[in-house]
Design an enzyme around this catalytic site. Structure first.
Site: not given
Lengths: 283, 381
Positions: B114, B117, B119, B154-155, B165, B170, B275, B299-300, B326
């Protein structure tokens, strides 16, 4: 002469027999199946919170409590219809097949109200007795201490926010956190009448339609609308479910608890000819 | 020394020996250090919304753990992979200019490599190249929080292991706050009373020939079937916080009328569209990056797969709020529903029930048009 009379009588009887055969309760054929295990709950009266939604003077209001009298003995299945029971109806071509993998010793689930109706008709035919779904009143009476009053405090009706929160808390609170999968018959124990698994994790279809009742300012019914496309499923809390739905778990509403499973048990209703006979015999 | 003793002196000596033999961690950066105890989502560890202090080194420990979990009320089992045992992994909060020093540990019970990463980090696959470890190993990696915003981590172990993964759980998120806190489009400071972190995941649980979800004795046994299903891109579950109903019922997220809630929402794989049923986004950083002006009155909001969004909302009415993806098919049928449970006083001004459901007024009687007709409903009848 005597012979002619006898023939005439026989012909007349045959004609009547045909009529009788079409009458519910008359035995068209000898039973092909033994009667299921039934419990007879004695007649009595009990305190009951009406089902449905109520308004009073046009504002949402709690459902009234009333005293309901069950006048005749209530014969009701000791346990819910099992997957094995239901299978026989499917094999006989009288019930739509449902979840084929269900363990035979567990209640049949993922059945709609319509499926339950089909089973009741079939069981009546093969046992030469008469079975139907209970009404919500009958179910509540039979459930006795297992019946949970779904009334909210009057204060909950003050505004939509409080009503939503009170309903949510009540329904979430009725969730015992147990496994949602159907369990072997008897897992949830028996109530004081010996009925097992009442208000366990399988909700039971009743014959009661969704009702909206408008009360006037004095609390007297002013109008009543019923929608029989939606039936009441009884269990840990009442749930109103369209009659073709087999699995209400996913809900469909964004909030609120849904029945974990939909199943049923039937009452035996000696109406018609047999009921008349019983009545005449003073039973 | 072979003498086994329980005297304090001997224990201290033994501990010292362990510390002495542990790999030395470089102490090149002379900054104050702050160790953070991460908490399981939807909750977030205590943090300052704005800080007057200078940059720090934020120390976190993340444990990769492979384990089987239940992901719905039907008891469906997933051979899951987690950071710190939760899906999603914990939210890590730092401020712009801080350094985040991550000790990644792989449980001895694991079977696979494992790594992690971020971002929010720059270079070497977000740290993935520097953190690839096997069961019973650990690695330490430090990255500088240069860009304010919420970011996924994340992995990323390589090849088909990457999507597997991630689709096994993960992933988590980092929130890098501006040192002086959040601001609206006009530069006015924004504060929150609560913060919740919601991680959305798509799961792919294979079914047997009868349509029942399968379970597998190990991750290795689950791999081939799962990958085949993943390639079809049709998830069996789309859930918030690791299982259907993780944030509903007894686990509904509490709030009060008048409180401003910051909601972080991450999705490492698929796109989502968030939403609040009966509510809004007051300030929405749809891409999650605080250097951009927040949109208002949304709204969304769209959550791109592989990113996180941040939303501020002040609840104005009490009640139960559905918080959904939504695509309602995913929300209702696949599980992507959470609830906010909001206490407080109802505003009749914002909404009032003028007439409770009841019979139609006679002049308003309408019926559905017959199927052969394409005309409109005649309301005069």
């Amino acid at each position: 002469m005597r012979l002619a009379w006898m023939i005439a009588l026989l012909v007349a009887f045959a004609g009547h027999a045909a009529i009788f055969a079409a009458t519910p309760g008359w035995r068209p054929a000898p039973p092909r199946m033994a009667l299921p295990d039934m419990v007879e709950v004695r007649p009595g009266a009990f305190d009951y919170r009406a089902s449905g939604e109520f308004t009073r003077d046009g504002r949402p209001a709690p459902a009234p409590r009333e005293t309901i009298t069950i006048a005749r003995p209530l014969a009701i299945m000791r346990h819910q219809v099992t997957a094995a029971d239901y299978r026989l109806c499917v094999d006989d071509g009288a019930c739509p097949p449902v979840d084929g993998d269900a363990a035979p010793d567990r209640p049949v689930v993922k059945v709609s109200w319509r499926d339950a109706q089909a089973y009741a008709s079939w069981l009546s035919r093969v046992t030469a007795a008469r079975f139907r779904l209970p009404s919500d009143e009958e179910w509540a009476y039979a459930a006795a201490s297992r019946f949970r009053d779904d009334g909210l405090p009057d204060s909950a009706y003050a505004d939509p926010g409080r009503q939503a929160l009170a309903r949510y808390d009540a329904e979430v609170g009725s969730d015992d956190g147990n496994d949602k999968e159907p369990q072997p018959v008897g897992t949830f124990g028996a109530n004081e009448h010996g009925l097992v698994d009442m208000a366990g994790n399988v909700w039971e279809w009743t014959d009661t339609c969704f009702a909206r009742v408008m009360l006037d300012g004095r609390g007297e019914p002013a109008a009543r609308l019923t929608n029989c496309g939606v039936r009441l499923a009884a269990g840990r809390h009442r749930s109103y479910v369209p009659d073709f739905i087999r699995d209400a778990r996913g809900g469909g509403c964004s909030a609120g608890a849904q029945p974990s499973n939909l199943g049923f048990r039937l009452v035996r209703d000696d109406g018609g000819w047999r009921g008349l006979r019983r009545m005449l015999a003073g039973q | 020394m072979t003498v086994i003793s329980t005297t304090p002196t001997a224990m201290v000596a033994a501990l010292a020996a362990v510390v002495w033999t542990a790999p030395a961690v470089a102490q090149d950066l002379e900054l104050p250090r702050q160790k953070i105890e991460l908490v399981a989502p939807p909750f977030v560890h205590p943090h300052e919304q704005a800080t007057i202090e200078g940059p720090k080194i934020i120390e976190v420990r993340i444990v990769a753990e492979e384990k089987e979990i239940v992901i719905d009320d039907q008891g469906t089992r997933l051979q899951a992979m987690t950071f710190n045992g939760s899906i999603p992994a914990p939210l890590i909060v730092a401020h712009e200019g801080d350094y985040v020093e991550v000790t990644l540990v792989s449980a001895e019970t694991n079977t696979m490599p494992h790594n992690i990463d971020f971002h929010a980090a720059t270079g070497a696959s977000g740290g993935g190249d520097l953190t690839l470890i096997g069961p019973g190993e650990q690695a330490v990696m430090r990255w500088k929080a240069t860009r304010p915003g919420v970011f996924v981590y994340h992995c990323i172990p390589g090849g088909p292991m990457i999507p597997w993964h991630i689709a096994s759980g993960m992933s988590g998120a980092v929130m890098v706050l501006p040192r002086d806190g959040l601001r609206d489009g006009a530069g006015k400071p924004l504060k929150y009373d609560r913060v919740y972190y919601i991680g959305e995941n798509d799961f792919y649980v294979p079914r047997d020939s009868a349509g029942k979800f399968k379970s597998y004795p190990s991750h290795g046994d689950a791999f081939a079937d799962t990958l085949e299903l993943m390639r079809k891109l049709v998830p069996s579950h789309v859930v918030f916080n690791g299982r259907v109903g993780a944030l509903t019922g007894k686990n509904a997220m509490p709030a009060k009328v008048g409180e401003t809630v910051l909601i972080i929402h991450s999705q490492p794989d698929r796109d989502s569209r968030v939403h609040i049923i009966g509510g809004h986004g007051d300030f929405v950083w749809e891409t999650g990056k605080f250097g951009n002006r927040p949109e208002i009155d949304v709204e969304t909001w769209f959550v791109r797969g592989g990113s996180a969004s941040a939303v501020l909302y002040k609840f104005l009415q009490p009640g139960i709020y559905g918080y959904v993806n939504h695509n309602m098919i995913e929300a209702v049928e696949l599980g992507a529903t959470a609830h906010f449970k909001v206490e407080g006083t109802w505003s009749d001004d914002l909404m009032r029930q003028v007439q409770a459901p009841g019979p139609m007024a006679p002049q308003a009687k309408v019926t559905a048009a017959p199927p052969t007709s394409t005309g409109t409903v005649d309301k005069r009848r």
